[in-house]
Design a protein around this motif. Sequence first.
Motif, PDB file in Angstrom:
ATOM      1  N   GLY A 218       0.809  -1.206   0.101  1.00  0.00           N
ATOM      2  CA  GLY A 218      -0.108  -0.029   0.015  1.00  0.00           C
ATOM      3  C   GLY A 218       0.891   1.154  -0.041  1.00  0.00           C
ATOM      4  O   GLY A 218       1.938   1.227   0.701  1.00  0.00           O
ATOM      5  N   GLY A 219       0.424   2.233  -0.893  1.00  0.00           N
ATOM      6  CA  GLY A 219       1.293   3.458  -0.910  1.00  0.00           C
ATOM      7  C   GLY A 219       0.471   4.671  -0.472  1.00  0.00           C
ATOM      8  O   GLY A 219       0.822   6.000  -1.090  1.00  0.00           O
ATOM      9  N   GLY A 223       1.263   3.829   4.523  1.00  0.00           N
ATOM     10  CA  GLY A 223       2.387   3.028   3.645  1.00  0.00           C
ATOM     11  C   GLY A 223       3.514   3.900   3.461  1.00  0.00           C
ATOM     12  O   GLY A 223       4.757   3.660   3.564  1.00  0.00           O
ATOM     13  N   VAL A 239       8.095  -1.520  -1.352  1.00  0.00           N
ATOM     14  CA  VAL A 239       6.535  -0.995  -1.229  1.00  0.00           C
ATOM     15  C   VAL A 239       6.021  -1.545  -2.636  1.00  0.00           C
ATOM     16  O   VAL A 239       6.484  -1.400  -3.622  1.00  0.00           O
ATOM     17  CB  VAL A 239       6.717   0.717  -1.146  1.00  0.00           C
ATOM     18  N   ALA A 241       2.490  -0.980  -4.342  1.00  0.00           N
ATOM     19  CA  ALA A 241       1.213  -0.274  -4.271  1.00  0.00           C
ATOM     20  C   ALA A 241       0.417  -0.294  -5.456  1.00  0.00           C
ATOM     21  O   ALA A 241       1.095  -0.370  -6.625  1.00  0.00           O
ATOM     22  CB  ALA A 241       1.787   1.325  -4.056  1.00  0.00           C
ATOM     23  N   GLU A 242      -0.762  -0.361  -5.152  1.00  0.00           N
ATOM     24  CA  GLU A 242      -1.818  -0.582  -6.506  1.00  0.00           C
ATOM     25  C   GLU A 242      -1.812   0.764  -7.021  1.00  0.00           C
ATOM     26  O   GLU A 242      -1.822   0.835  -8.236  1.00  0.00           O
ATOM     27  CB  GLU A 242      -3.008  -0.959  -6.001  1.00  0.00           C
ATOM     28  N   PHE A 244       0.280   4.504  -5.709  1.00  0.00           N
ATOM     29  CA  PHE A 244       0.735   5.355  -4.818  1.00  0.00           C
ATOM     30  C   PHE A 244      -0.007   6.826  -4.682  1.00  0.00           C
ATOM     31  O   PHE A 244      -0.347   7.504  -5.421  1.00  0.00           O
ATOM     32  CB  PHE A 244       2.244   5.597  -5.320  1.00  0.00           C
ATOM     33  N   GLY A 246      -2.930   6.457  -2.927  1.00  0.00           N
ATOM     34  CA  GLY A 246      -3.991   5.944  -2.442  1.00  0.00           C
ATOM     35  C   GLY A 246      -5.369   6.843  -2.504  1.00  0.00           C
ATOM     36  O   GLY A 246      -5.243   7.791  -3.419  1.00  0.00           O
ATOM     37  N   GLU A 273       5.415  10.327  -2.247  1.00  0.00           N
ATOM     38  CA  GLU A 273       6.115   9.497  -3.062  1.00  0.00           C
ATOM     39  C   GLU A 273       7.659  10.163  -3.135  1.00  0.00           C
ATOM     40  O   GLU A 273       8.489   9.286  -3.172  1.00  0.00           O
ATOM     41  CB  GLU A 273       5.598   9.462  -4.475  1.00  0.00           C
ATOM     42  N   ASN A 285       5.146   0.165  -8.163  1.00  0.00           N
ATOM     43  CA  ASN A 285       3.781   0.776  -8.293  1.00  0.00           C
ATOM     44  C   ASN A 285       2.879  -0.174  -9.138  1.00  0.00           C
ATOM     45  O   ASN A 285       3.477  -1.203  -9.886  1.00  0.00           O
ATOM     46  CB  ASN A 285       4.006   2.069  -8.840  1.00  0.00           C
ATOM     47  N   THR A 321      -3.313  -0.955   3.090  1.00  0.00           N
ATOM     48  CA  THR A 321      -4.232  -1.081   1.899  1.00  0.00           C
ATOM     49  C   THR A 321      -5.221  -0.028   1.717  1.00  0.00           C
ATOM     50  O   THR A 321      -6.041  -0.001   0.551  1.00  0.00           O
ATOM     51  CB  THR A 321      -4.696  -2.536   1.660  1.00  0.00           C
TER      52      THR A 321
END
Length: 529
Positions: A218-219, A223, A239, A241-242, A244, A246, A273, A285, A321
């Motif tokens: 998770g970003g 995260g 990391v 992340a879906e 970054f 979120g 980031e 990412n 997440t």
Amino acid sequence: MLDDALATQLKAYLEKVQHPIELAASLDGGAKSQELESLLQEIAALSDKVAYARVDDDLRRPSFAIRRTGSDVQVRFAGLPMGHEFTSLVLALLQVGGHPPKLDDAVVEQIRGIQGEFEFETYFSLSCQNCPDTVQALNVMSVINPRIRHVSIDGALFQDEVEARQVMSVPTVLLNGETFAQGRMTVEEILAKIDTGASDRTAETIKGKAPFDVLVVGGGPAGAAAAIYAARKGIRTGVAAERFGGQVLDTMAIENFISVPHTEGPKLAAALEQHVREYDVDVMNLQRATGLVPAREPGGLVEVTLENGATLKSKTVILSTGARWRQMGVPGEDQYRNKGVAYCPHCDGPLFKGKRVAVIGGGNSGVEAAIDLAGIVAHVTLVEFDDKLRADEVLQRKLRSLSNVDIVLSGQTTEVLGDGQKVTGLSYKDRVGGDLHRVELEGVFVQIGLLPNTEWLKGTLELSPRGEIVIDDRGATSLPGVFAAGDATTVPYKQIVIAMGAGSTAALGAFDHLIRHSAPADATETSAA
């Protein structure tokens, strides 16, 4: 159009232009065309490398192209890119003028290598905080690869076009005339969709990575904080992340971040980031986690499976997440998503100018949305499930003072109605009397809270009845070596500053676990060597 301070700042930026560029305008006799011509002439006057010309070569008016003289490199805007899009204009001027973009060399080469012809159109609104990222991503891609062409269109200015193409949310991206994507997108996300082999190549790269000491999944704020705190301990940190940034990316104004009186979500996400990347952190990412395998023995490795089939291993894992907008779960909601059903009033509100809309939810988010929309649309109906509004009293007083707002209490939404193409109404049930009511409208804005992104963890570790990850005061979960932080957990208040503190706590908890149960991966490798 430009005040003295903005003109001075823009003039300094234009000193970075390396190649002559032309601002080629297509105008009509309207007021917006006059404003655009004035803006372009002011910009041209700031640099001897920028010229203005009226060419009237585009059917969309007002519009203009930024063209690199003697080449086929160009970026086009339909409308006046002010508000949130002014930064997009400045970047386009610089990039068409030869100033290098802030992209990794590998990404630039990937863009250059894309084959085929791509005609992108992006509809934006000047109040949308997510639109500039998408606009800027496609603009820079079109500068790097002229086979990729892009025009950004102000949906509020071209209402007939928006109506004809059924654009009801921004940003909406069309590719070669067909819907390509909706919502904020980065260069990497766009590449993942048009470069079909990118996912497999990424998966192979990830499979070859050595185990981490701390892997953050998770970003968002939690995260990012966890990654920074872990990296500062000198241990191997990753990391996955879906997206970054979120949920912060979808937040408009942030005015309760201590020491920063005002900022906006995308700006804060970019800062997060950048801060993470200042440390030796392996940022992966666009990686969605789908499974968690606990360590098979004390001090062993935890495994995280990704959607692309790759697996990451780590001595400790921090789950951050986050959460997403909660849906109503009624017939018609999914069918008419982005066709009248929306979740971001700041982004999509301007597309409903002069129309009738509903806001679902009477908390702070719902009432704030109704207040904002009331200044744009013809009428707002706010529907609250409870028998009273839950928003702060100051917001309720403001809402009740608005003449074009109706408030429905004890209202249970039962269905979103439509004609197959777009929303036409809303049905709700009076929870007191039981009567069914129908409201004729064109838009429904859902503001009923958040849902934790933890479905992939069911049956693996302890979750609360609401699906939140159960943690202790150190961020530890029910699994040894697995920690969690942020909106996905049982922390009682879902706030950015609290998520950051929780992420820091989880990282310190993970580090404490490492020193008590195992040596860092780097130390193990060194001793083995």
